[in-house]
Design a protein around this motif. Structure first.
Motif, mmCIF file in Angstrom:
data_model
loop_
_atom_site.group_PDB
_atom_site.id
_atom_site.type_symbol
_atom_site.label_atom_id
_atom_site.label_comp_id
_atom_site.label_asym_id
_atom_site.label_seq_id
_atom_site.Cartn_x
_atom_site.Cartn_y
_atom_site.Cartn_z
ATOM 1 N N ARG A 1 0.817 -1.212 0.000
ATOM 2 C CA ARG A 1 0.000 0.000 0.000
ATOM 3 C C ARG A 1 0.849 1.259 0.000
ATOM 4 O O ARG A 1 0.389 2.323 0.410
ATOM 5 C CB ARG A 1 -0.904 0.028 1.231
ATOM 6 C CG ARG A 1 -1.977 -1.025 1.228
ATOM 7 C CD ARG A 1 -3.248 -0.494 0.621
ATOM 8 N NE ARG A 1 -4.253 -1.547 0.564
ATOM 9 C CZ ARG A 1 -5.369 -1.449 -0.128
ATOM 10 N NH1 ARG A 1 -5.615 -0.374 -0.817
ATOM 11 N NH2 ARG A 1 -6.229 -2.433 -0.137
ATOM 12 N N ASN B 1 1.781 3.300 -2.199
ATOM 13 C CA ASN B 1 1.198 4.405 -2.939
ATOM 14 C C ASN B 1 0.281 5.262 -2.078
ATOM 15 O O ASN B 1 0.343 6.488 -2.100
ATOM 16 C CB ASN B 1 0.389 3.820 -4.092
ATOM 17 C CG ASN B 1 0.635 4.571 -5.360
ATOM 18 O OD1 ASN B 1 1.149 5.683 -5.329
ATOM 19 N ND2 ASN B 1 0.271 3.973 -6.473
ATOM 20 N N LEU B 2 -0.562 4.582 -1.339
ATOM 21 C CA LEU B 2 -1.545 5.269 -0.517
ATOM 22 C C LEU B 2 -0.899 5.884 0.724
ATOM 23 O O LEU B 2 -1.254 6.986 1.145
ATOM 24 C CB LEU B 2 -2.626 4.274 -0.108
ATOM 25 C CG LEU B 2 -3.920 4.876 0.388
ATOM 26 C CD1 LEU B 2 -4.564 5.683 -0.723
ATOM 27 C CD2 LEU B 2 -4.853 3.787 0.850
ATOM 28 N N ILE B 3 0.062 5.175 1.292
ATOM 29 C CA ILE B 3 0.705 5.655 2.510
ATOM 30 C C ILE B 3 1.424 6.971 2.245
ATOM 31 O O ILE B 3 1.478 7.845 3.106
ATOM 32 C CB ILE B 3 1.654 4.571 3.067
ATOM 33 C CG1 ILE B 3 0.834 3.404 3.616
ATOM 34 C CG2 ILE B 3 2.586 5.128 4.140
ATOM 35 C CD1 ILE B 3 1.626 2.192 3.995
ATOM 36 N N ARG B 4 1.945 7.133 1.014
ATOM 37 C CA ARG B 4 2.634 8.381 0.676
ATOM 38 C C ARG B 4 1.658 9.514 0.383
ATOM 39 O O ARG B 4 2.077 10.644 0.147
ATOM 40 C CB ARG B 4 3.560 8.150 -0.519
ATOM 41 C CG ARG B 4 4.914 7.606 -0.101
ATOM 42 C CD ARG B 4 5.864 7.452 -1.261
ATOM 43 N NE ARG B 4 5.648 6.190 -1.957
ATOM 44 C CZ ARG B 4 5.179 6.101 -3.190
ATOM 45 N NH1 ARG B 4 4.898 7.187 -3.866
ATOM 46 N NH2 ARG B 4 5.009 4.927 -3.734
ATOM 47 N N GLN B 5 0.350 9.209 0.345
ATOM 48 C CA GLN B 5 -0.625 10.237 -0.020
ATOM 49 C C GLN B 5 -1.615 10.589 1.066
ATOM 50 O O GLN B 5 -2.275 11.612 0.985
ATOM 51 C CB GLN B 5 -1.442 9.752 -1.222
ATOM 52 C CG GLN B 5 -0.620 9.185 -2.319
ATOM 53 C CD GLN B 5 -0.456 10.142 -3.456
ATOM 54 O OE1 GLN B 5 -1.233 11.057 -3.602
ATOM 55 N NE2 GLN B 5 0.568 9.959 -4.241
ATOM 56 N N LEU B 6 -1.778 9.695 2.017
ATOM 57 C CA LEU B 6 -2.867 9.870 2.955
ATOM 58 C C LEU B 6 -2.400 9.454 4.346
ATOM 59 O O LEU B 6 -1.655 8.499 4.491
ATOM 60 C CB LEU B 6 -4.039 8.974 2.501
ATOM 61 C CG LEU B 6 -5.453 9.392 2.847
ATOM 62 C CD1 LEU B 6 -5.775 10.726 2.203
ATOM 63 C CD2 LEU B 6 -6.414 8.336 2.346
ATOM 64 N N ALA C 1 6.184 6.393 5.518
ATOM 65 C CA ALA C 1 5.966 7.262 4.357
ATOM 66 C C ALA C 1 7.290 7.696 3.732
ATOM 67 O O ALA C 1 7.367 7.978 2.545
ATOM 68 C CB ALA C 1 5.157 8.481 4.765
#
Lengths: 276, 291
Positions: free
Chosen positions: B123, B125-130, B288
């Motif tokens: 995950r 991708n998501l951890i770096r965004q949210l 992140a």
């Protein structure tokens, strides 16, 4: 004590990257280090350091600067994704980012399921999300595809759905990173309108953009960043002017350097004179 | 002036006075564990979404879909039955049931831990965004695996059509044994998912460790087969010895689970779980940056 009169209060913020860990570590590397074969490289890199600024309620701040200045890192820190290594960030209100849209989509499940999933990741209450779902589907304009796996969507559909989910709930503090144009002409018009609504409703806005006209149009104040530090802070027009001047200066300097290398060389010494 | 207009900076080592401590270190051992448990509690809905997504995804493209939950363990059992009885000429009465009672829970453990280990890295991708509590990821993976195990229990039930004489009221204690196994699995899932984020070797190493662990657990044989062998003492340190023997007691031998040993495994698992949550919360803030 941070003043709650501000929506955002950043004090002496520092974000440090551990270069040893960033380089996809393997046990082998770490073991080698334990044994004492330390690689002679700088192990830390400060992406941001000694950053201080405040944003009042109802204010919007623009951030400009060249690539690698630390603008995106600053947004990530404000969003709570990167924890400060130094200093503090105080936020009064719910913060939301519109970073890369459509991140975290689960390709094998339907768009509808993804709305629920991303909403839950964003921490939006299940009830709220259920109420918002019809309007999200309508805004994304993907029709019957909503119950098909996201894998079958076109790039534009994915972007539209991502945008619709990310902007469904108006945040108190809005962080924007170059997302003012997605999709075709028609959708871009609607998405700009949506952004304007969010901007109007947000208590504070931080906008990062390379398009300097956005900065002067949307922001009350702007800062110029480079190499992880704030170089200039002022009105958007002043900051943009300062930034442009700096870019011009750089360019001139580069040209001068280039010129020096391309100047005609002194006449070479001929060989036959050296002979004998 | 340096070439290409690089600024002539001198490296100044700034000394920061009274550097504030990161939040993760401000909370103590107990504080971080409490925070981790609260993360799981308050984000129950997210976990639910993740589990259902996981289940929908796994067999989304197959013709018979969810039926694979029942068929997969059957095939595995058939292969091991042939291996043990035909190739090794081992005389086991009602071998399919004997093997199935241990292979099914082992498969739950093995597939769940390996899924959970990559749950955080997958995950990225998501951890770096949210920003969200990352501990929900291994927890959701563990729960999703448990749902598959639940379906697998139906195939165990089907086996009793052929071996009705092995039925006993002790079968009703399977949820208790499974609960102990769940705590143990959850602890390892959380720990490995955190460590794997920093050292990707873990996921590769784990494949081999799991295989060795399987053969060092009484799945294809029972502990009684090792009478007089020194290997017995090695197995005594393996929590799965007691878990698998308990399953087999209730599913095959008309006997009670090994209550005392199970209590011991549960105590160990709870300590391990607390430790795992602490490790996870401690390193979570770094995810992140390195993903």
């Amino acid at each position: 004590m941070p003043d709650s009169a501000y929506a955002v209060d950043v004090q002496d913020l520092g974000i440090r990257y551990n270069l040893r860990l960033t380089r996809r570590t393997t046990l082998k590397g770490s073991l080698a280090e334990l044994v004492g074969r330390k690689q002679q490289v700088e192990s830390h890199f400060w992406a941001l350091r000694h950053i201080n600024f405040k944003i009042g309620h109802g204010e919007s701040l623009g951030i400009v600067g060249p690539n690698g200045a630390g603008k995106s890192t600053l947004l990530l820190a404000l969003a709570g994704i990167l924890a400060p290594n130094e200093g503090s960030i105080t936020l009064n209100g719910r913060v939301s980012t519109l970073l890369t849209l459509g991140a975290g989509f689960e390709m094998e499940v339907s768009g509808r399921d993804n709305i629920g999933l991303i909403g839950a990741f964003m921490g939006i209450r299940h009830k709220t999300m259920q109420q918002l779902t019809p309007s999200i589907i309508e805004f994304a304009d993907i029709g019957p595809f909503i119950d098909a796996p996201v894998r079958t969507y076109s790039t534009g559909m994915r972007a539209r759905l991502g945008f619709a989910i990310a902007t469904a709930v108006a945040p108190d503090i809005l962080l924007l990173d170059e997302v003012l144009g997605t999709g075709d002409e028609e959708f871009r018009g609607r998405s700009q309108q949506r952004i304007r609504d969010l901007v109007a409703r947000a208590k504070a806005i931080v906008l990062v953009s390379h398009d300097l006209t956005y900065i002067t149009e949307f922001c009350d104040r702007a800062i110029l960043m480079d190499m992880g530090q704030i170089l200039y802070e002022g009105s958007p027009a002043e900051t943009v002017e300062f930034y442009k001047e700096r870019v011009r200066q750089r360019k001139r300097m580069l040209e001068e350097e280039a010129h020096r290398f391309t100047m005609p060389l002194p006449k070479p010494v001929t060989l036959d004179r050296q002979a004998s | 002036m340096l070439p290409f207009g690089l600024p002539m900076t001198t490296r100044v080592r700034a000394v920061t006075v009274a550097r504030p401590v990161p939040a993760a270190r401000r909370l103590g051992f107990v504080g971080l564990i409490i925070q981790g448990v609260l993360d799981l509690k308050t984000r129950g809905r997210l976990i639910q979404h993740l589990v259902s997504t996981d289940l929908k995804r796994t067999h989304a493209d197959t013709v018979i879909g969810q039926l694979w939950w029942l068929i997969d363990p059957f095939f595995q059992m058939a292969i091991y039955s042939i291996l043990v009885t035909v190739i090794f000429h081992k005389k086991i009465e009602d071998a399919p049931l004997f093997l199935f009672a241990a292979i099914l829970p082992w498969k739950w453990f093995q597939s769940t831990v390996s899924e959970a280990t990559t749950s955080v890295t997958g995950r990225g991708n998501l951890i770096r965004q949210l920003q969200f509590p990352k501990i929900v990821l291994p927890a959701a993976a563990t729960l999703a695996g448990s749902v598959s195990f639940f379906f697998g229990l139906f195939s165990l039930a089907l086996l009793y059509v052929f071996y009705p004489h092995h039925l006993s009221h002790w079968l009703l204690t399977i949820p208790i044994i499974a609960a102990v196994q769940f705590v143990f699995t959850l602890a390892l899932s959380i720990l490995f998912s955190a460590v794997n984020t920093f050292y990707r070797d873990v996921q590769n190493l784990l494949r081999h460790v799991m295989r060795i662990w399987f053969y060092m657990s009484p799945a294809l044989y029972s502990l009684a087969d090792l009478q007089g062998s020194g290997f017995r003492y090695v197995l005594a340190f393996n929590p799965f010895t007691y878990i698998l023997e308990s399953y087999r007691n209730v599913a095959y031998y008309h006997a009670a689970p090994e209550w005392g040993a199970l209590a011991g495994v549960l105590a160990l698992s709870l300590v391990l779980l607390a430790f795992s949550i602490w490790v996870f919360k401690r390193v979570e803030t770094g995810f992140a940056k390195i993903l």
